[in-house]
Motif scaffolding. Structure first.
Motif, mmCIF file in Angstrom:
data_model
loop_
_atom_site.group_PDB
_atom_site.id
_atom_site.type_symbol
_atom_site.label_atom_id
_atom_site.label_comp_id
_atom_site.label_asym_id
_atom_site.label_seq_id
_atom_site.Cartn_x
_atom_site.Cartn_y
_atom_site.Cartn_z
ATOM 1 N N ALA A 47 -0.119 10.466 -3.758
ATOM 2 C CA ALA A 47 0.225 11.784 -3.210
ATOM 3 C C ALA A 47 1.038 12.593 -4.213
ATOM 4 N N LYS A 48 1.961 11.921 -4.900
ATOM 5 C CA LYS A 48 2.748 12.633 -5.900
ATOM 6 C C LYS A 48 1.871 13.125 -7.044
ATOM 7 N N GLU A 53 1.221 16.984 -8.243
ATOM 8 C CA GLU A 53 1.416 17.471 -9.612
ATOM 9 C C GLU A 53 0.131 18.096 -10.166
ATOM 10 N N GLU A 54 -1.034 17.493 -9.857
ATOM 11 C CA GLU A 54 -2.294 18.084 -10.298
ATOM 12 C C GLU A 54 -2.515 19.449 -9.664
ATOM 13 N N VAL A 77 0.812 -1.209 0.000
ATOM 14 C CA VAL A 77 0.000 0.000 0.000
ATOM 15 C C VAL A 77 0.848 1.262 0.000
ATOM 16 N N GLU A 78 1.951 1.232 0.689
ATOM 17 C CA GLU A 78 2.759 2.451 0.827
ATOM 18 C C GLU A 78 3.211 3.019 -0.519
ATOM 19 N N PRO A 79 3.736 2.203 -1.461
ATOM 20 C CA PRO A 79 4.109 2.798 -2.763
ATOM 21 C C PRO A 79 2.918 3.401 -3.510
ATOM 22 N N LYS A 80 1.735 2.737 -3.407
ATOM 23 C CA LYS A 80 0.566 3.309 -4.064
ATOM 24 C C LYS A 80 0.197 4.659 -3.453
#
Length: 384
Positions: free
Chosen positions: A260-261, A265-266, A252-255
């Motif tokens: 969040a990244k 960016e949005e 879950v952490e990488p997702k």
């Protein structure tokens, strides 16, 4: 007075009874002849005159004995062994593998296996620090590294190692709790037992090297075995849940970081869009200001019409123009009016009702209810 001094009146007082004869050394030939006579002519001699044959037979016997003695001295040391040589009972040297020779009756050779790993089990009921009784089993693996010390430092090196293992194991178990021995502290007990065992055997120079110590599963007394089985099962479940949670966290952490990244960016893109749009509005109003100052009413009307044009382009609308007293039935496309502008655009495109504009515009004129499409930008100014 000496027995052989003059003045003994001619009496011979020789205590050995040689009667005054010459006392020289014995004749070797006589000794051999007597020996041959006593053997009774076993090698071809006789009592009367067989001295020559007796000497030859004795020589042959001596030669055969020497050959047997030489041949009996050959021995072989195997590849995995080392030989320890004792000379007249004292340590002389060690020999490497291969064909060797030793003087029989002088040297003794003891081969010792120095490559095989030996196993020594140890077990028993022991008392823990919290005064519980537990059966502990351990297997010590070792090998010989010094053959001389292994054979002669102590009476029995293997037995000494066994006693040292039992002592080290009882010491460690006596300083550990039962829960540690049965569940989480097994590796700690194993390592401490190994360390204590090496400390115990070091002063004795057993010539042994401990290769590994295996701590086998410990068992509680039968009266409380079920309860401890439940405790062990709970411990295993705990470890399994921990591993599952860690795996879920790694998934879950990488997702979450990627999401969040993406949001960052949005947000940056939205920020840039708003800033650029605001800058464009400012620039447009700066260009419009001189026109407004020159003709305020005309500029307001033009801005109003342009604004209404944009609003009507994004909304569903129906324009009706009926004469007074007309009884004609009006058809309103309610299914189109309830749709969003995008959905209405898609439906109109599929029904070939709307061809250019993003919204559906229908005009009902006179007594006819036929829909009339309007192009984007067209404005209704009154009756035809």
């Amino acid at each position: 007075m000496a027995w052989n001094e003059p003045g003994n009146n001619g009496k011979d007082r020789d205590p050995w009874g040689n009667n005054g004869k010459n006392q020289g050394p014995p004749d070797l030939d006589d000794l051999l002849r007597n020996l041959n006579r006593r053997l009774g002519g076993l090698f071809g001699g006789n009592r009367s005159g067989g001295s020559g044959m007796g000497k030859a037979g004795l020589s042959i016997a001596l030669a055969v004995g020497v050959v047997v003695w030489v041949v009996s001295g050959f021995y072989t040391i195997k590849e995995a062994e080392r030989g320890v040589v004792l000379r007249f009972g004292n340590y002389s040297h060690s020999v490497e593998p291969g064909l060797r020779w030793k003087p029989t009756f002088i040297d003794e050779v003891y081969p010792v296996d120095v490559e095989s790993v030996r196993s020594l089990p140890a077990s028993g009921f022991m008392l823990t620090q919290d005064e519980n009784l537990v059966r502990v089993e351990m297997d010590v693996q070792y090998r010989v590294v010094d053959p001389q010390a292994y054979l002669f430092s102590v009476t029995n090196a293997d037995e000494s190692l066994s006693q040292a293992t039992d002592s080290a194991l009882r010491y460690v178990v006596g300083h550990s709790t039962m829960d540690d021995i049965l569940t989480t502290g097994r590796e700690k007990v194993r390592r401490e037992t190994w360390d204590n065992l090496e400390k115990i055997i070091e002063p004795y120079h057993l010539g042994l090297q401990v290769v590994d110590v295996n701590f086998l599963p410990a068992r509680p007394p039968e009266e409380v075995k079920d309860a401890f089985d439940d405790a062990i099962s709970a411990q295993e479940d705990e470890q399994r849940f921990i591993r599952e949670a860690e795996a879920y966290a790694r998934e879950v952490e990488p997702k979450a970081r990627g999401q969040a990244k993406r949001l960052e960016e949005e947000a940056e893109a939205y920020k840039s869009q708003i800033v650029l749009r605001a800058a464009g509005e400012v620039s447009r109003f700066n260009e419009l200001l001189p026109q407004y100052q020159a003709a305020p009413k005309l500029t307001r009307d033009r801005i109003y019409l342009e604004t209404m044009e944009k609003i009507y382009q994004q909304a569903n609308k129906v324009l009706v123009d009926l004469p007074n007293g007309s009884n004609s039935m009006i058809y309103l496309p309610l299914d189109k009016l309830g749709q969003t502008p995008k959905a209405a655009k898609s439906a109109d495109a599929s029904n070939a009702v709307q061809n250019i504009t993003p919204t559906s515009q229908t005009v009902v004129e006179g007594g006819n209810s036929a829909p009339v499409p309007l192009r984007g930008g067209d404005r209704f100014t009154g009756r035809n």
